[in-house]
Design a protein around this motif. Structure first.
Motif, short mmCIF file in Angstrom:
data_model
loop_
_atom_site.label_atom_id
_atom_site.label_comp_id
_atom_site.label_asym_id
_atom_site.label_seq_id
_atom_site.Cartn_x
_atom_site.Cartn_y
_atom_site.Cartn_z
N ASP A 4 2.88 92.81 31.89
CA ASP A 4 1.60 93.10 32.54
C ASP A 4 0.62 91.99 32.19
N THR A 5 0.85 90.83 32.81
CA THR A 5 0.04 89.66 32.44
C THR A 5 -1.17 89.52 33.36
N GLU B 193 9.84 90.86 22.86
CA GLU B 193 11.23 91.00 23.31
C GLU B 193 11.34 92.00 24.47
N ASP B 194 10.34 92.90 24.54
CA ASP B 194 10.32 93.87 25.64
C ASP B 194 10.26 93.16 26.99
N ALA B 195 9.57 92.03 26.99
CA ALA B 195 9.39 91.29 28.25
C ALA B 195 10.71 90.77 28.79
N LEU B 196 11.75 90.69 27.95
CA LEU B 196 13.07 90.30 28.45
C LEU B 196 13.60 91.36 29.42
N TYR B 197 13.18 92.61 29.17
CA TYR B 197 13.69 93.73 29.97
C TYR B 197 12.76 94.11 31.12
N PHE B 198 11.44 94.08 30.81
CA PHE B 198 10.49 94.60 31.80
C PHE B 198 9.50 93.52 32.18
N GLU B 199 8.98 93.71 33.38
CA GLU B 199 7.94 92.78 33.86
C GLU B 199 6.72 92.92 32.96
N PRO C 131 4.90 80.14 30.61
CA PRO C 131 4.62 80.71 29.28
C PRO C 131 5.80 81.52 28.75
N GLU C 132 5.98 81.49 27.44
CA GLU C 132 7.06 82.24 26.78
C GLU C 132 6.76 83.73 26.84
N HIS C 133 7.81 84.56 26.66
CA HIS C 133 7.61 86.01 26.64
C HIS C 133 6.76 86.39 25.44
N PRO D 91 13.82 97.11 22.39
CA PRO D 91 15.06 96.32 22.36
C PRO D 91 15.70 96.24 20.96
N LYS E 179 -4.36 95.69 26.01
CA LYS E 179 -4.03 94.36 25.51
C LYS E 179 -5.02 93.86 24.47
N LYS F 104 15.08 93.66 36.29
CA LYS F 104 14.00 92.68 36.47
C LYS F 104 14.54 91.38 37.08
N TYR F 105 15.78 91.01 36.71
CA TYR F 105 16.34 89.72 37.14
C TYR F 105 17.01 89.78 38.51
N PHE G 30 21.03 92.03 32.22
CA PHE G 30 20.95 93.29 31.46
C PHE G 30 19.78 94.16 31.93
N SER G 31 18.99 93.62 32.86
CA SER G 31 17.82 94.41 33.36
C SER G 31 17.63 94.14 34.84
N PRO H 88 11.71 81.79 29.63
CA PRO H 88 11.21 81.69 31.01
C PRO H 88 11.52 80.34 31.63
#
Lengths: 579, 302
Positions: free
Chosen positions: A163-164, A155-161, A150-152, B115, B70, B236-237, B233-234, B213
């Motif tokens: 919460d899915t 944009e925050d998800a690019l940086y942080f894990e 699944p896509e992010h 971001p 959520k 996470k990777y 850049f994070s 992803p």
């Protein structure tokens, strides 16, 4: 060698052989059913195993091909499929787009194209989407979707894990992987299972049959013996089979039994008459018994009445015995008092006379004093001389002494009477038994006492806890009996007292006629007497015995006929309930 | 008499405190750890910066925390924020910033861990701490430990990352950037393959096209196949397969946000405060990957 027809005939005839054959047949059927059930279970289990392992392979394949399918990198996809070549079972693999178009197709056994369905057929199954597995006659087919990640969500998800959670997003399908696996190995395994189970079950079956046959033979041995015996005794050849033989025997036995019952019935009818006669007799006997029972009840009532009357008589006798004892005491008392009164009454006339002389003398001297003339004085002196003044006063003193003696003796008797009776004192007292004996002696029958000597051989006695009136009654009774035993020829009554082991022993020994051996055991029986009719009630000693028993003591008697008897009263110093 | 004096003091305290108390609402996009750590740092530092004298020292400013769920709708979120009656909102993450900006147009907002704040919301009273460090600082840090990384391969979507590329290249003129533009994620793997013998390092950009992803795995496979390290850049990777990653100073960002909050509380208009951009970063490395790639790093580096 037995022919088959002969063997069949023998099996039909033998009951145990029939049972063995039926059981073996049942074992065969059961073993076959079990074997097939087991094989079926194994088959299903192996099929599930094949399905699970096939699904595991295809899922792994779908995951590993995710990137290459996403980028549709054909060469990489082909390389990936080539890696499956070493897997013997895999016949064919297809990689499809999400629309069902073939991206890469790889067959590992070109000769067996006809053994599995076409890609179009598979895609129909995929579209139905019900399962990821299908079984064909010669193959299994599997398929699995290759899903896109699944896509992010932002944009925050690019940086942080992110919460899915499961179900947050539905991944899109990149394509499908299909795989055909040959059934060869599966079939071989099933065949092996058949062989293995057959190899296992067959020896077990043989062992079971052998064991069961032996067991049956052993179990039916008594039956066989019975059948053989019947054959021998009834002389039935081999015409009947075992069951037929038993049937005939049982039928014969039943008939015999019927006949026996018939005979019994005939006998029973005669027996019934006997029973009726006996019942009638029993009824009569019963009637008699009832009459007797009524008679006995009546007699019992009479006896009860008689007993009641007897008890009343006994009570009256006891009362009269008491009265007799009292009478005796009263007679003794009267005798003693009479003696003493004689002292007084004998002294009274002399005293009257002496008092008259004194009065006369006093008159004379009074007149001489009033008129002191010589005549008066002479007269007075003359009278003084006449009366012998000194003797007069001496006789007065003597008379007074006699009276005093009479009074003293009476006082003593009254004291003895009090000691004897103690009628005012209820219950147990501590008593000086010597005093009690002495006071009782006072009231003994006086008639025989003239020629009887009473010797008191007293020892040291402690005070004894007892009811004095009762104890005196016992002493009086025993001593009176002794006196009566010596009444004719006289004798000696020796009273000895002593203490042994906390028990007081008072022994009354006489030198009278004694008691014969026949009478001796009965002397304490109520109403037993050796005296003439009207002289004794026969309960004096019985009452004495009872009184001593109530005191926790006993009376021991020894006697020598013609020489005398000895009554020894033994009393505890302290009553048992006191101690 | 004493009673009256006490009542008077209590009355004064009541009235003055309501006038002086400053209600700060911290809105978190989710319960994710980075937001929580930054919030903790903010709260601690904001407390330290509170005056030690006067009425404020008696009744400190309160910080209410709202964590967005959520399944909450925009209306529900807005009602929640309004119910807190904030004087200042501190937004942690894009979602929080978006809803805070949508709820209040005139209340000052401090954003952090966002971001692209301008892309999220346009708000006249918004300022904050930018997530992106100053352009090129990560390469300065990298040069300390991996000086061999001179040729930098970049896969990027020109529509999203052209500015970032140009500013970074301008700040690091001594480095050679090998650029591969892509317009969709499917192209990433192919473009990466072209960089095999041309670069010493691949720079992973915060670009949702080139780092979708689906495409992300291509980077790791490429890195392992060609033994070329990845700079992300994070953090996470880092565990996924990158060799180096910029370590976001969450505590530092929280502290900066606390300073900005005090400034605004002291009367400075939020519109007058420029967003803070971090000018120094720390790099973290995945030793396992580095060993597997056979990289030799500077011994003095950490």
């Amino acid at each position: 060698m037995i022919s088959p027809s002969r063997l069949i005939h023998q099996i039909r005839a033998s009951y145990s052989a029939k049972l063995i054959v039926i059981f073996i047949a049942a074992l065969f059927v059961m073993a076959t059913v079990l074997n097939f059930t087991f094989i079926r279970l194994q088959k299903n289990s192996y099929r599930v195993h094949m399905r699970d392992s096939g699904l595991a392979i295809i899922r792994l394949l779908a995951t590993s091909l995710q990137i290459d399918l996403f980028t549709e990198n054909i060469s990489e996809l082909q390389n990936a499929l080539e890696a499956l070549q070493d897997q013997d079972n895999i016949l064919h693999v297809d990689l499809l787009t999400d629309k069902g178009a073939i991206l890469v197709s790889r067959s590992f056994d070109a000769d067996r194209q006809a053994d599995f369905p076409s890609c179009e057929t598979l895609f129909k199954d995929i579209r139905l989407g019900s399962s990821f597995f299908r079984e064909w006659p010669d193959s299994f087919t599997f398929w699995w979707p290759v899903l896109a990640i699944p896509e992010h969500s932002s944009e925050d998800a690019l940086y942080f894990e992110e919460d899915t959670e499961a179900g947050d997003t539905t991944p899109s399908v990149l394509g499908y992987v299909t795989m055909v696996i040959s059934k060869d190995q599966y079939k071989e395994e099933i065949r092996q299972i058949f062989i293995r189970t057959g190899l296992i079950i067959l020896p077990i079956l043989i062992l079971l049959i052998t064991g069961v046959s032996l067991l049956f033979r052993r179990l039916t041995q008594p039956l066989q013996s019975l059948i053989a015996k019947i054959r021998q005794e009834r002389n039935i050849g081999e015409i009947h089979d075992d069951i037929g033989l038993l049937d005939t025997t049982v039928t014969t036995l039943v008939e015999d039994l019927d006949r026996s019952f018939q005979t019994i019935n005939e006998l029973t009818s005669g027996l019934e008459d006997q029973v009726a006669e006996r019942t009638r007799q029993l009824g009569q006997a019963n009637k008699k018994l009832t009459t007797r029972q009524e008679y006995l009840e009546e007699a019992n009532k009479k006896l009860e009445k008689a007993m009641k009357e007897l008890k009343e008589a006994e009570g009256q006798l006891i009362q009269s015995e008491k009265m007799a004892a009292i009478g005796q005491v009263v007679a003794g008392v009267a005798h003693e008092i009479n003696n003493n009164i004689n002292f007084i009454s004998g002294a009274l006339p002399s005293l009257d006379r002496a008092m008259a002389d004194v009065s006369r003398l006093m008159e004379k001297f009074k007149a001489a004093c009033t008129e002191p003339t010589d005549a008066n004085l002479t007269e007075a002196r003359a009278l003084q001389k006449e009366l012998e003044e000194d003797e007069l006063f001496d006789s007065l003193g003597l008379l007074m002494d006699n009276i005093r003696e009479g009074v003293n003796r009476t006082t003593r008797i009254i004291a003895d009477l009090q000691t004897f009776s103690r009628a005012d004192e209820q219950g147990y007292k501590t008593v000086d038994l010597h005093k009690a004996i002495n006071s009782t002696i006072t009231f003994l029958d006086k008639d025989p006492l003239h020629h009887i000597e009473i010797i008191k051989a007293y020892g040291e006695l402690p005070l004894v806890s007892c009811r004095p009136d009762r104890i005196n009654q016992v002493f009086l009774n025993i001593m009176n009996n002794a006196l009566h035993a010596m009444a004719t020829q006289g004798g000696t009554l020796t009273i000895t007292t002593s203490v042994k082991d906390s028990m007081v022993h008072i022994r009354f020994g006489d030198t009278g006629t004694g008691i014969n051996k026949e009478t001796l055991p009965r002397i304490f029986d109520p109403f037993f007497t050796s005296k003439d009719i009207g002289e004794g009630s026969g309960i004096g000693l019985a009452i004495s015995y009872k009184i001593i028993q109530q005191h926790g003591g006993r009376i021991e008697v020894t006697s020598d006929e013609g020489k005398g008897s000895s009554f020894e009263v033994i009393l505890p110093v302290v009553r048992q309930d006191e101690g | 008499m004493i009673k009256r004096v006490c009542l008077l003091i209590l009355f004064l305290l009541q009235t003055t405190s309501s006038a002086q108390a400053y209600e700060i609402v911290a809105v978190k996009s989710s319960a994710a750890e980075p937001y929580t750590l930054a919030l903790q740092a903010f709260q601690q530092h904001f407390k330290k910066l509170s005056p030690s004298r006067g009425l404020k020292s008696i009744q400190a400013d309160t910080v209410q925390v709202i964590t967005l769920q959520k399944k909450e709708s925009a209306t529900e979120i807005s009602q929640k924020i309004r119910a807190a009656k904030p004087d200042l909102i501190v937004a942690f993450g894009s979602k929080a910033f978006y809803h805070a900006a949508s709820t209040y147009k005139n209340i000052a907002i401090i954003y952090l861990l966002v971001p692209s704040p301008e892309a999220v919301a346009q708000h006249s009273q918004a300022t904050g701490v930018l997530l992106q460090p100053k352009a090129g600082v990560e390469f300065q840090a990298l040069a300390q430990i991996f000086p061999a990384g001179r040729r930098i391969g970049v896969i990027y979507d020109p529509a999203k990352s052209a500015d970032l590329i140009s500013t970074t290249m301008a700040a690091n003129r001594d480095l050679s950037f090998v650029l591969r533009p892509v317009s969709q994620a499917q192209e990433v793997a192919g473009q990466l393959a072209t960089l095999a013998d041309e670069v010493d390092l691949i720079w992973m950009l915060p670009d949702s096209t080139s780092l979708s992803p689906q495409a992300e795995k291509s980077y790791y496979l490429f890195s392992l196949r060609h033994k070329i390290p990845l700079l992300a850049f994070s953090e996470k990777y880092l565990t996924r397969g990158a060799s180096f990653a910029v370590s976001l100073d969450l505590a530092g960002m929280g502290r900066w946000a606390a300073k900005l909050a005090r400034q605004i509380q002291n009367g400075t208009k939020a519109s007058a405060i420029k967003p803070v951009q971090i000018d120094q970063v720390a790099l973290r490395r995945n030793k396992l990957i580095i060993n597997k790639l056979g990289l030799v790093l500077q011994e003095t580096s950490k």
